[in-house]
Design an enzyme around this catalytic site. Structure first.
Site, PDB file in Angstrom:
ATOM      1  N   GLU A 169      40.727  33.267  41.956  1.00  0.00           N
ATOM      2  CA  GLU A 169      41.268  33.059  43.304  1.00  0.00           C
ATOM      3  C   GLU A 169      41.865  31.674  43.520  1.00  0.00           C
ATOM      4  O   GLU A 169      42.861  31.514  44.210  1.00  0.00           O
ATOM      5  CB  GLU A 169      40.181  33.314  44.365  1.00  0.00           C
TER       6      GLU A 169
ATOM      7  N   GLU B  48      33.623  40.680  41.518  1.00  0.00           N
ATOM      8  CA  GLU B  48      32.658  40.781  42.621  1.00  0.00           C
ATOM      9  C   GLU B  48      32.085  42.196  42.721  1.00  0.00           C
ATOM     10  O   GLU B  48      30.892  42.386  42.955  1.00  0.00           O
ATOM     11  CB  GLU B  48      33.336  40.366  43.935  1.00  0.00           C
TER      12      GLU B  48
ATOM     13  N   GLY C  92      38.126  40.275  42.920  1.00  0.00           N
ATOM     14  CA  GLY C  92      37.364  41.350  43.552  1.00  0.00           C
ATOM     15  C   GLY C  92      36.749  42.294  42.525  1.00  0.00           C
ATOM     16  O   GLY C  92      35.701  42.888  42.768  1.00  0.00           O
TER      17      GLY C  92
ATOM     18  N   ALA D 198      41.889  41.819  44.022  1.00  0.00           N
ATOM     19  CA  ALA D 198      42.295  42.410  45.294  1.00  0.00           C
ATOM     20  C   ALA D 198      43.786  42.708  45.251  1.00  0.00           C
ATOM     21  O   ALA D 198      44.512  42.195  44.402  1.00  0.00           O
ATOM     22  CB  ALA D 198      41.975  41.458  46.428  1.00  0.00           C
TER      23      ALA D 198
END
Lengths: 258, 257
Positions: free
Chosen positions: B131, B111, B108, B65
Site C-alpha cells: 500500500e 489481509e 487486501g 484491493a
C-alpha cells in the site's frame, strides 16, 4: 530479433548461442536481458523440452566485458543484483534440462553460467578458469554456491583461490564436466545428447531438478517429504502412464513431456 | 448460488470458496467481499459443513484491493461507506477457515489471507502489503494482524518498503503453516481440511474462539475463557463418546452434538 545472442528452436531443443565472438562472448547488460528473455520463452513453450547454452567462435563466455565498465564507478552489488543474479535464477527456475555446451573458454562469470546449468558438455579444446581472483574479486553469479556443490569444498576453494586453468580433462576428472566431446564434432555430439533429453518425460525432469536443488539445502526428513509431493505430481502425468503401459506392452515408450 | 466474483462449492463436509476474478488477479472489489462474506456466513450456518477452504488460483490468491474503484474517493465518502467494516464479519466465522494460497497475496489479499486460521502456501507465493507504494497504508487489518503474526521489526520492514516476501520467508516468520509445490497447494489444503472436518465440531469451534482470544486479550482473561469452554464441552455428546472410545481403545464416532 536478439542482438547479442542467437535463439533457435528445433526438434524440441532450444539453443541460446552467445554471439559476440569478437569479445569472446563476454556479458553486457543487453546480453543479460536477452538471455533472460530467451530462457523465459523456452521455459514457457511446450515445444521446448531441452535447452542448450553455447557460444559462437572460440569462446564459451569470457565473463563480464571489462571494457564495458572502464572509467565508470561500479556499484558491484547492484550490478550483480540487477544483471547477473536474475539470469542465474532464471536458469534455476526453468523446469527443463539446461545444458551448457562449453565450446571454448569459460572464464569468471562465464564459468559461473556453465555451473548454473544442469549438465556441462565440454569440448576437448575448452577450459574453465575461475578468473575472479586474478582481478582481486570473488566468484559471483552462483560461483560460490555451485562450485563446492559440484566438485566438493576442498577443490572448489583451490580453484577459486588460485584461479588456475582447468582443462577439459581435469574438468571431467573432478566432475565439473559430464562429458568431453571432440572439437570437430562438438555441435553434433551436443545435439545428440540434447535430443535424448528432449525425448524424456519433461515434467518429471523438471521435478527432479526442483527436488534435487532443494534437496541440497534440506535435511533428510524434509527431502523425503518433498519427494513424496513430487511423486504425487509425477504419478499423475501422462508420461508416467505411458511409461508403465510401454513397460507392460514390452515396447519403447513415447513420452510427450506432459 | 448466483455469485459474480466467487465460486462456492462443497466437497463432503468441506466448503470451498474460490475468488474468481482471474482477469484482474482476483482484485478485491466491494461486491466480491460482500459475496465472500455472504457465502462464509451461509457455510457457517450449514451444519453439514465442518471446515471452509478459501482459495484463489495458481497466479493469484488476491493481488489487492480494486484500486480503480477507490482512486477517486474522498475521506468523508470513505468514512461514510466504511467499506472495511464488513471484513469484521470474516473474523466472526466460527468454523475453521483454511487458506490455499498461490501467487500474489498482496495488500487486501494478504489481509484476507491473515483472516484465515490455517494457511498452506505454494512455493510460488509472494506475500506483502504494498500500500505504501500508492501513498496509503493497509486498511483491513494489515498493520495489526501482520505485526501479531511476524513481530514488530519484520512487519515494519514489509509495511514500510512495500516489498513482498517469498513463501519460504513467510514460513520462517510463522506467517504460513506450510509451503508445498505449486501443483499441490490446493490438494494439501483439502487434505488438511478433510482431517479437520472429521474432528468434533463443537470442540473445534471453541478451540478457534479460544485461540482468537489469545491474540488480543490478557492471558488471565484468555485462560479464564479457555477453562469455561473446556467445562462447557462436558455438556456435549462428543465429549462422552470421545472419552469412552479412548478408554475402550476404539475410534470415536462423533455426532457433532
Amino acid at each position: 530479433m536478439y542482438e547479442t545472442i542467437l535463439y533457435d528452436v528445433m526438434e524440441g531443443i532450444a539453443t541460446i548461442t552467445l554471439n559476440r565472438p569478437e569479445k569472446f562472448n563476454a556479458f553486457t547488460e543487453k546480453m543479460h536481458k536477452e538471455i533472460i528473455d530467451a530462457l523465459k520463452q523456452a521455459g514457457k513453450s511446450s515445444d521446448v523440452r531441452c535447452l542448450i547454452i553455447t557460444g559462437t567462435g572460440k569462446a564459451f563466455n569470457a565473463g563480464q566485458d571489462l571494457s564495458d565498465m572502464q572509467g565508470v564507478e561500479v556499484d558491484f552489488g547492484e550490478f550483480l543484483r540487477k544483471r547477473y543474479n536474475p539470469m542465474i535464477m532464471q536458469i534455476r527456475n526453468t523446469e527443463k534440462p539446461v545444458i551448457a555446451a562449453v565450446n571454448g573458454v569459460a572464464a569468471g562469470a562465464g564459468m559461473s553460467l556453465a555451473l548454473a546449468c544442469d549438465i556441462r558438455l565440454v569440448s576437448e579444446k575448452a577450459f574453465f578458469t575461475n578468473a575472479f581472483i586474478n582481478i582481486g574479486l570473488v566468484p559471483d553469479s552462483g560461483g560460490c554456491y555451485f562450485l563446492p556443490r559440484i566438485v566438493g569444498i576442498g577443490k572448489a576453494l583451490e580453484l577459486a583461490m588460485t584461479g588456475e586453468k582447468i582443462s577439459a580433462e581435469e574438468a571431467y576428472r573432478i566432475g565439473l564436466a559430464n562429458k568431453i566431446c571432440s572439437a570437430e564434432n562438438f555441435e553434433a555430439e551436443v545435439k545428440e545428447y540434447a535430443a535424448r533429453l528432449a525425448k524424456l518425460p519433461t515434467k518429471s525432469i523438471g521435478l527432479i531438478k526442483r527436488a534435487m536443488y532443494k534437496g541440497v539445502e534440506m535435511n533428510l526428513e524434509e527431502t523425503l517429504e518433498y519427494e513424496a509431493y513430487c511423486q504425487d505430481i509425477a504419478g499423475s502425468t501422462a508420461d508416467h502412464k505411458e511409461g508403465v503401459q510401454a513397460f507392460l506392452e514390452k515396447r519403447s515408450p513415447v513420452f510427450t513431456g506432459k | 448460488m448466483g455469485y459474480d466474483y466467487i465460486k462456492a462449492e462443497r466437497e463432503g463436509a468441506v466448503g470451498v470458496i474460490a475468488l474468481n476474478r482471474p482477469e484482474v488477479l482476483n482484485a478485491l472489489n466491494l461486491q466480491l467481499i460482500d459475496e465472500l462474506v455472504t457465502e462464509l456466513e451461509r457455510m457457517d450456518r450449514d451444519d453439514s459443513i465442518r471446515a471452509i477452504v478459501l482459495t484463489g488460483n495458481e497466479r493469484a490468491f488476491a493481488a489487492g484491493a480494486d484500486i480503480g474503484e477507490m482512486a477517486d474517493e474522498a475521506a468523508i465518502s470513505m468514512l461514510l461507506k466504511d467499506q472495511f467494516a464488513v471484513w469484521d464479519r470474516i473474523a466472526g466465522i466460527s468454523k475453521p477457515i483454511l487458506a490455499a494460497v498461490s501467487g500474489f497475496a498482496l495488500g487486501g489479499g494478504c489481509e484476507l489471507m491473515m483472516n484465515c486460521d490455517i494457511i498452506i502456501a505454494s512455493e510460488t507465493t509472494k506475500i506483502g502489503q504494498p500500500e505504501i507504494k500508492l501513498g496509503v497504508m493497509p486498511g483491513a487489518g494489515g498493520t495489526q494482524r501482520l505485526t501479531k503474526a511476524v513481530g514488530k521489526v519484520k512487519a515494519m520492514e514489509m509495511l514500510l518498503t512495500g516489498e513482498p516476501i517469498s513463501a519460504d520467508e513467510a514460513l520462517r516468520y510463522g506467517l504460513v503453516n506450510k509451503v508445498v509445490p505449486v501443483e499441490m497447494y490446493f490438494h494439501e489444503t483439502m487434505k488438511l481440511a478433510r482431517k479437520i472436518a472429521e474432528q468434533p465440531p463443537i470442540a473445534a469451534r471453541l478451540i478457534k474462539k479460544s485461540v482468537l482470544k489469545a491474540i488480543d486479550n490478557p492471558l488471565s482473561e484468555g485462560l479464564d475463557y479457555e477453562r469455561n469452554c473446556f467445562y462447557l464441552l462436558f455438556a456435549s455428546e462428543d465429549q462422552k463418546e470421545g472419552m469412552r472410545a479412548f478408554i475402550e481403545k476404539r475410534r470415536p464416532k462423533f455426532s457433532g452434538r
